[in-house]
Design an enzyme around this catalytic site. Structure first.
Site, mmCIF file in Angstrom:
data_model
loop_
_atom_site.group_PDB
_atom_site.id
_atom_site.type_symbol
_atom_site.label_atom_id
_atom_site.label_comp_id
_atom_site.label_asym_id
_atom_site.label_seq_id
_atom_site.Cartn_x
_atom_site.Cartn_y
_atom_site.Cartn_z
ATOM 1 C CD GLU A 130 42.403 34.998 35.929
ATOM 2 O OE1 GLU A 130 41.956 34.863 34.683
ATOM 3 O OE2 GLU A 130 42.002 36.173 36.509
ATOM 4 N N GLY A 265 43.596 43.992 41.053
ATOM 5 C CA GLY A 265 42.796 45.188 41.210
ATOM 6 C C GLY A 265 41.298 44.563 41.774
ATOM 7 C CB ALA A 266 38.410 43.705 40.777
ATOM 8 C CG HIS A 299 38.313 45.171 33.533
ATOM 9 N ND1 HIS A 299 39.159 45.243 32.602
ATOM 10 C CD2 HIS A 299 38.394 43.966 34.038
ATOM 11 C CE1 HIS A 299 40.021 44.382 32.534
ATOM 12 N NE2 HIS A 299 39.799 43.314 33.267
ATOM 13 C CD GLU A 300 37.314 42.552 37.380
ATOM 14 O OE1 GLU A 300 37.106 41.318 37.030
ATOM 15 O OE2 GLU A 300 38.446 43.050 37.201
#
Length: 857
Positions: A130, A265-266, A299-300
């Site tokens: 991304e 973060g991820a 979140h992920e």
């Protein structure tokens, strides 16, 4: 990188022309231990809507050897330029393309990142795609709405593991052949390759399904991997999300891979989430760190549905992707049965929203639904508006339509658009159906305008303390100079909390009223005729996104009793309001310090305590009047040591105060204590001076001239890991000598060999608030170099430098003038202009706050 941009118009035209069916990708990573380049073979089937039309596929590669389109060999020298391969004379209907290239490993955290662990000297690879970096690994139609299936075949060294979006097959002759994925976007495909350590389990649903779970890290971190805790959070997320989304987890397995030198973060790769391996804690951390890690995990996981199953059509809806994952992850922590962090909205109010308010007051502020014209726009848009303001507004939307109705709409949305692409209107339409609310006006006011509203209570009482009138005044302050748009009054769904002191001295909520606020003045007749409470708090429970001001009587009580709120959320809202006033120059830095010193001892929420530590340090270093700054820093550092000695042995608060003390220790006695804690001649009961705390102490000693190269090298000898190497790089750059600064600057700005994580560490050490005079000459050097850096480095590396080395500590009109002169003459790209303008706004704000602090003196 020149020539690598993609405009929205180009993407729309390509999506109109093409429908992509399937990719087959073969990568030969057998030489990964040595590095260099690797062979990448891409075969892709796609349909074209028009015979004879031309299009292009994306690729960033040192060399292209073959391009075969529908059986015809094209000359790579003719069709491959910058990051594109031209595809001429397409057939109507099916087309077949084969591209053979040499692609390059990176050390920037983009594309296929290669890292060698100093502990075992083994290489570890992972992809990060991304926004537009799948094209660094295979030829791809690099935009989110050209979904396809992906089948990877990977050759890797013997004994290594290969993980991708599909379940890992048994290798044959060191070749892994994965099954095709469901239809997904290029940016969420993934490969993680190397001799990783793994732990496996499963999540079992109520209807008999079982999802395999895996956790991976480097073997050198395996002893610190608390897999049981990570699996527990993951299962909590699966339980809650499947119930709320009413849609089965859409992929075949779920792996979480803790990888080195990760920029974010991820990342939500479908079924193969990559997470920064600093979340594998090598030393004692506070519960706030575990809470943040859990939010990242959730979140992920939420992205598996919102983002991966249903994906935005173009990057202007990036905010919705990230905001939804942020909102639902925190809601899961707050509401899931048995959650360890039911106070997660306190953390959100105290950290995420503070970030949002800061971003929304910069000249670059933009509507939540930003206008993303090209890839350069989106690359600098992973900001506090996209994540935190967007999530705040989703929380407001939930309050506006009702939580049950919100999730019913989400359920319909997933069923309707599974494995497809959507726009914001698709979600709002589903929510209108389930809630009965017209969201067009709401959407225009909240999502298509920039800026913050301010809510103030207007209260009158009679001689007996009875309220005779109560109204809420809404203001829409002018947008920052240079920002686009007009100030906007918005509809708010808020709660008003009434708080009184009980017999024990606690501020306890006695009543709560929820209502709609719209327009400039909203009357609240329900409170007329009632006895005035000690504190009246607008936006109680933090339902809306707005700055809130207290009336004079409430402010007086809160000033004396901020730490006495029984609940953590109103305390956090009050702390956040005080910080906001300090940043706006409405509260002097010395008064903010006094407020914190009077109330922090009563603050039980460790996340709030740690935020206060960061904010006080920032205020003293940037917002304090220069002639008082040292006085304030001395007061603060004395207080940190006092709290450190008073904290319960072994507690989170003790560790937090130890780190706060280490960050600003300045006197001979204080620095002597730090040195004593390092060599063991000083101890504080319960304080474990472990690896990470040792480095914090070493870095402070280095920055104050108390630790030289020999002492830094000795500490690195104790911790011969990649983390140790980063800490040593920070400590070396922090030394208060011209030679140390010149060496650090040269390694970052004049050389380009540092890996992303080491470059970040050097920048962090270079910028020391105690060293303004030593750093002053680098203002001119920054403006002389930053444009060339931006044009010659990858986005992540260039952004680190553009933001991290801006002379933010040189708070003066001279810095503003130098910035303006550069902006007026350098002709920077829009993305670089934005980053420098944001940094300039920080200096301008600091000058205003300093003036307010000086006036209070």
């Amino acid at each position: 990188m020149p020539g690598t941009n993609l405009t929205r118009e180009e993407a729309q035209e390509r999506a109109r022309l093409l429908t992509v069916d399937a990719y087959e990708i073969e990568l030969d990573l057998s030489g990964a231990q040595e590095g260099g380049t690797y062979r990448s073979v891409t075969s892709v089937r796609f349909d074209a809507a028009e015979a004879g039309a031309s299009s292009f596929i994306d690729l960033v590669a040192p060399a292209v050897h073959e391009v075969v389109l529908n059986g015809d060999a094209l000359d790579p020298a003719e069709v491959f330029q910058d990051s594109r391969i031209t595809l001429p004379s397409l057939l109507a209907g099916r087309n077949d393309l084969r591209v053979v290239a040499d692609c390059a490993y990176t050390n920037t955290g983009e594309g296929l990142h290669r890292f060698v662990d100093p502990v075992d000297q083994q290489a570890y690879l992972y992809t990060q795609f991304e926004v537009p970096d799948a094209r660094r690994v295979y030829a791809s139609f690099e935009q989110p709405d050209l979904k396809a299936t992906f089948q990877f075949t990977v050759t890797a060294p013997e004994g290594w593991t290969v993980i991708s979006n599909s379940p890992t097959p048994e290798p044959k002759d060191n070749v892994w052949r994965f099954e095709p994925t469901p239809r997904i976007s290029t940016y969420i495909t993934a490969l993680i390759v190397g001799p990783y350590h793994s732990v496996h389990s499963s999540w079992d649903s109520g209807d008999g399904r079982s999802v395999p779970l895996g956790i991976y890290c480097r073997p050198s971190l395996a002893e610190f991997l608390d897999s049981d805790a990570i699996f527990a959070v993951t299962r909590q997320g699966f339980d809650w999300f499947e119930e709320k989304f009413d849609y089965a987890y859409p992929f075949a397995k779920y792996d979480q891979l803790f990888v080195p030198e990760f920029n974010a973060g991820a990342m939500e790769n479908a079924g193969a989430v990559t997470i920064r391996d600093q979340y594998v804690f090598r030393s004692k951390v506070t519960d706030a760190a575990y809470e943040v890690r859990a939010e990242t995990i959730l979140h992920e996981l939420a992205h598996m549905w919102f983002g991966d199953l249903v994906t935005m059509e173009w990057w202007n809806d990036l905010w919705l992707n990230e905001s939804f994952a942020t909102y639902t992850s925190i809601a899961c922590q707050a509401y899931a049965p048995g959650s360890r962090w039911p106070h997660s909205w306190t953390t959100f109010a105290n950290s995420m929203k503070t970030w949002a308010y800061r971003q929304d007051q910069l000249p670059s502020t933009h509507p939540i639904m930003a206008e993303i014209n090209d890839l350069d726009d989106v690359l600098v848009n992973f900001d506090g508006i996209t994540y935190a303001k967007g999530a705040s507004v989703l929380k407001q939307l939930v309050a506006y339509v009702g939580m049950d109705e919100f999730f019913q709409g989400v359920q319909a949305y997933f069923k309707r658009h599974a494995y497809g692409n959507t726009r914001l209107t698709d979600l709002l339409g589903a929510l209108e159906e389930t809630s009965g609310r017209d969201l067009k006006t709401w959407s225009k006011a909240w999502l298509q305008t920039a800026g913050i509203n301010v809510l103030r209570p207007e209260i009158t009482t009679d001689a007996s303390g009875t309220i005779t009138s109560f109204a809420i005044r809404q203001e829409a302050p002018a947008l920052p100079t240079g920002a686009k748009g007009e100030p906007t009054l918005r509809p708010h769904r808020i709660a008003i909390g009434l708080y009184d002191l009980d017999a024990t001295g606690k501020l306890v909520r006695s009543e709560r009223i929820e209502l709609d606020v719209d327009g400039e003045l909203t009357e609240v007749p329900a409170l007329v005729g009632t006895k005035r409470s000690a504190v009246i708090l607008l936006n109680d429970d933090d339902l809306s996104y707005a700055k809130v001001r207290l009336d004079a009587d409430s402010l007086a009580v809160v000033t004396d009793h901020l730490g006495d709120f029984e609940a953590s959320l109103p305390r956090a809202l009050s702390w956040a309001s005080a910080w906001d006033m300090t940043r706006d120059g409405e509260l002097a830095t010395r008064d903010y310090l006094a407020l914190v010193l009077s109330g922090v001892a009563k603050e039980s929420d460790i996340g709030v305590v740690q935020s206060l530590h960061r904010q006080v340090k920032l205020a003293l270093e940037l917002y304090a009047a220069p002639d008082w700054r040292e006085t304030g820093l001395a007061q603060w550092t004395d207080a940190t040591l006092e709290h450190l000695r008073a904290a319960a042995p072994g507690s989170d608060h003790q560790l937090a105060w130890a780190r706060a003390f280490a960050a600003t220790a300045r006197t001979d006695a204080q620095l002597g204590l730090i040195a004593g804690l390092l060599d063991g001649s000083e101890t504080i009961e319960g304080l474990a001076v472990d690896t990470e705390l040792r480095w914090a102490l070493v870095e402070r000693l280095a920055a104050t001239g108390r630790a030289d190269e020999a002492e830094i090298a000795a500490e690195l000898e104790r911790d011969k890991t990649s983390a140790g190497e980063r800490h040593a790089a920070t400590a070396r750059a922090a030394r208060p000598t011209e030679a140390a600064k010149a060496e650090a600057w040269a390694s970052v700005v004049e050389g380009d060999k540092l890996p992303n994580a080491v470059q970040e560490a050097v920048i962090g050490g270079f910028v020391q608030t105690d060293q303004r005079e030593l750093l002053a000459p680098y203002t001119e050097k920054y403006f002389a170099a930053v444009k060339d850096v931006w044009n010659s480095r990858s986005h992540e590396m260039a952004q680190q430098i553009a933001v991290g080395l801006y002379p933010a500590l040189q708070v003066s009109q001279g810095t503003l003038d130098a910035t303006d002169a550069w902006l007026g003459s350098a002709e920077p790209s829009a993305a670089l202009r934005r980053l420098v303008t944001e940094s300039r706004a920080g200096v301008e704000r600091a000058l205003k706050a300093r003036a307010a602090d000086a006036a209070a003196g």
